[in-house]
Design an enzyme around this catalytic site. Structure first.
Site, short mmCIF file in Angstrom:
data_model
loop_
_atom_site.label_atom_id
_atom_site.label_comp_id
_atom_site.label_asym_id
_atom_site.label_seq_id
_atom_site.Cartn_x
_atom_site.Cartn_y
_atom_site.Cartn_z
N ASP A 75 106.12 25.36 64.12
CA ASP A 75 105.14 26.34 63.67
C ASP A 75 104.03 26.44 64.70
O ASP A 75 103.18 25.56 64.79
CB ASP A 75 104.59 25.90 62.30
N ASP A 81 103.52 34.52 66.98
CA ASP A 81 103.83 33.52 65.96
C ASP A 81 105.33 33.27 65.91
O ASP A 81 106.13 34.20 65.93
CB ASP A 81 103.33 34.03 64.59
#
Ligand SMILES: *[C@@H]1O[C@H](CO)[C@@H](O)[C@H](O)[C@H]1NC(C)=O
Ligand SMILES: *[C@@H]1O[C@H](CO)[C@@H](O)[C@H](O)[C@H]1NC(C)=O
Ligand SMILES: *[C@@H]1O[C@H](CO)[C@@H](O)[C@H](O)[C@H]1NC(C)=O
Ligand SMILES: *[C@@H]1O[C@H](CO)[C@@H](O)[C@H](O)[C@H]1NC(C)=O
Length: 459
Positions: free
Chosen positions: A123, A330
């Site tokens: 992440d 992201d």
């Protein structure tokens, strides 16, 4: 708000399912070497999470399950990211809706001595590293780390300097009590987590990080199923992050190549440290939001569809650290979301071009995608206009595999982007992983730059 945020992206799309029989052999191959770690899709054929997410119907493939998971998780992740960008610590939740924020890609990490293998989620928008520890109440039912089996495990005391860097640490009860265990609380998605701060040896590929500080999950309430089942490896830049803790080893530099989720082989790579990174790669400056240093902001200055630069108000793109507005890269969002006015400009030009393609069929919608075509010609790569993301100093032209998503029969083809919700805390454009697949993304924090280069990453 809820109907906009929780738009169903892909309820009907059925992707071609390659035979899964060959997957087992490939999954067994030990491909982590040196400082390069194999990246797997969390819901791909090599993932142990696959069975728990597969739909039960005989005709459903793992890809169907994957797509359902991803479309469900994107909306909640957007909320999560926009709340991060705005500097909020908690995420607004829709009642009665189970939020999924499991990032899509996992790597193999080995924790403890002797090492216990965990598949941890990557992440880039999070600093935390945590693992479910044995005895955890409410953790996902998957492998937990048994600290009692590790000779190098230790709990950190409340008086340790790292404890004050943890989110919401429990303070020592008195000045003389600096030895009791450091506990802290955090929220992730809809889950409230209580964890102990601990250290143990962490190995990725051939590299071993002694005394790595992480959260040992002890209790999860309100949504254990929304957590990465075997832990999280945050690649953000904040204190206590993986990058901070391994700075002497990796100099806050890494790159990854995310495989296409349609590829059976389904593996890419996470390359840690400056060694072996591409030297000739186009880069754009990496920007920092001082309130959210872990997010990787870039300066998106325009978008071209086919040959034409579309007209986007600068307010839709401008980086503003005060509000968190701007553009982030992201790894955990599936489909790129653009601020409404930017998305409308891209969509309109895309439609204008597709209308000229003979046999592209009629404009239609599919779930949350509003720009789909039902004709066979729309599925051909040559029919689909390229999309160029224009960053400061770097233009990245995406080929059709990063622009559209197709159904298995090729009968429906959709522009694989959507408008970001514009009524949440902060409006961010998110360059998501569907648009990153089969590219290498270089994160070079010391030089404050992000590089992007096309690379087929099915290794
Ligand atoms: C953490 O959560 C638990 C359970 O809700 C609570 O008892 C404890 O006080 C919390 N600790 C902190 C530091 O917020
Ligand atoms: C899968 O890997 C094999 C080599 O192991 C390669 O020949 C094949 O093209 C790959 N398939 C895909 C879809 O990437
Ligand atoms: C597309 O729309 C036209 C006009 O409404 C209609 O005649 C045609 O059947 C449609 N094509 C498909 C493939 O549905
Ligand atoms: C990106 O493309 C635009 C429009 O074609 C051009 O003006 C600009 O110079 C390009 N930027 C770079 C860094 O190549």
């Amino acid at each position: 708000m809820a109907s906009l945020l929780f738009l169903n992206i892909l309820p009907l799309l059925v992707l071609a399912a390659p035979a899964a029989a060959t997957a087992a052999g490939k999954c067994a191959a030990p491909l982590d070497v040196g400082s390069t770690v194999r990246v797997l899709h969390a819901f791909g054929p090599c993932s142990p999470f696959r069975s728990s997410t597969s739909a039960s119907g005989g005709s459903s493939s793992w890809e169907d399950a994957l797509i359902k998971e991803l479309q469900a998780s994107d909306a909640s992740r957007l909320l999560f990211l926009s709340s991060l960008a705005a500097g909020r610590s908690s995420v607004p939740l829709a009642p009665g809706r189970q939020l999924l924020q499991i990032p899509n890609y996992v790597v193999r990490a080995k924790l403890g001595s002797p090492p216990q293998t965990m598949l941890v989620a990557l992440d880039t928008s999070n600093d935390a590293a945590w693992f479910p520890c044995s005895g955890c109440l409410g953790c996902p039912a998957s492998a937990a780390f048994s600290s009692s089996l590790s000779s190098t495990f230790r709990q950190l005391p409340c008086g340790a300097p790292q404890c004050s860097q943890a989110p919401n640490p429990t303070p020592c009860s008195s000045a003389s009590d600096s030895a009791s265990a450091c506990g802290f609380n955090l929220t992730y998605g809809s889950a409230a987590i209580e964890a102990g701060l601990a250290q143990d040896s962490l190995a990725l590929a051939s590299d071993v990080v002694a005394d790595y500080t992480f959260g040992c999950l002890q209790r999860v309430t309100g949504g254990g199923a929304t957590l990465p089942p075997q832990g999280l490896l945050g690649l953000g830049r904040g204190s206590l992050s993986f990058l901070s803790q391994t700075n002497s080893l990796y100099s806050s530099t890494f790159s990854y190549c995310l495989p296409s989720f349609r590829s059976l082989n389904f593996s890419g790579s996470l390359r840690l440290g400056p060694v072996g990174q591409p030297k000739r790669i186009k880069t754009t400056p990496l920007l920092s939001n001082p309130r959210r240093p872990s997010l990787y902001y870039v300066n998106l200055i325009g978008i071209r569809v086919g040959g034409r630069t579309v007209s986007i108000p600068s307010s839709a793109l401008t980086f503003d650290p005060a509000t968190g507005a701007g553009t982030i890269v992201d790894s955990g969002t599936m489909f790129t979301r653009l601020v409404a006015s930017a998305y409308a400009a891209v969509r309109d030009e895309f439609r204008r071009r597709m209308a000229k393609v003979a046999g592209a069929g009629n404009l239609t919608t599919l779930g949350g995608f509003d720009t789909c075509y039902d004709g066979p010609a729309a599925a051909s790569a040559s029919a689909v206009p390229t999309v160029t993301l224009m960053f400061s100093g770097m233009n990245v032209t995406l080929p059709s595999e990063n622009v559209v998503i197709r159904s298995s029969s090729g009968s429906i083809t959709c522009l694989a982007m959507a408008a970001a919700p514009d009524n949440v805390n902060s409006v961010v454009n998110v360059i998501a992983n569907m648009q990153q697949q089969n590219h290498r993304l270089l994160f070079d924090v010391p030089s404050a730059r992000i590089g992007i280069a096309r690379e087929l990453c099915t290794a």
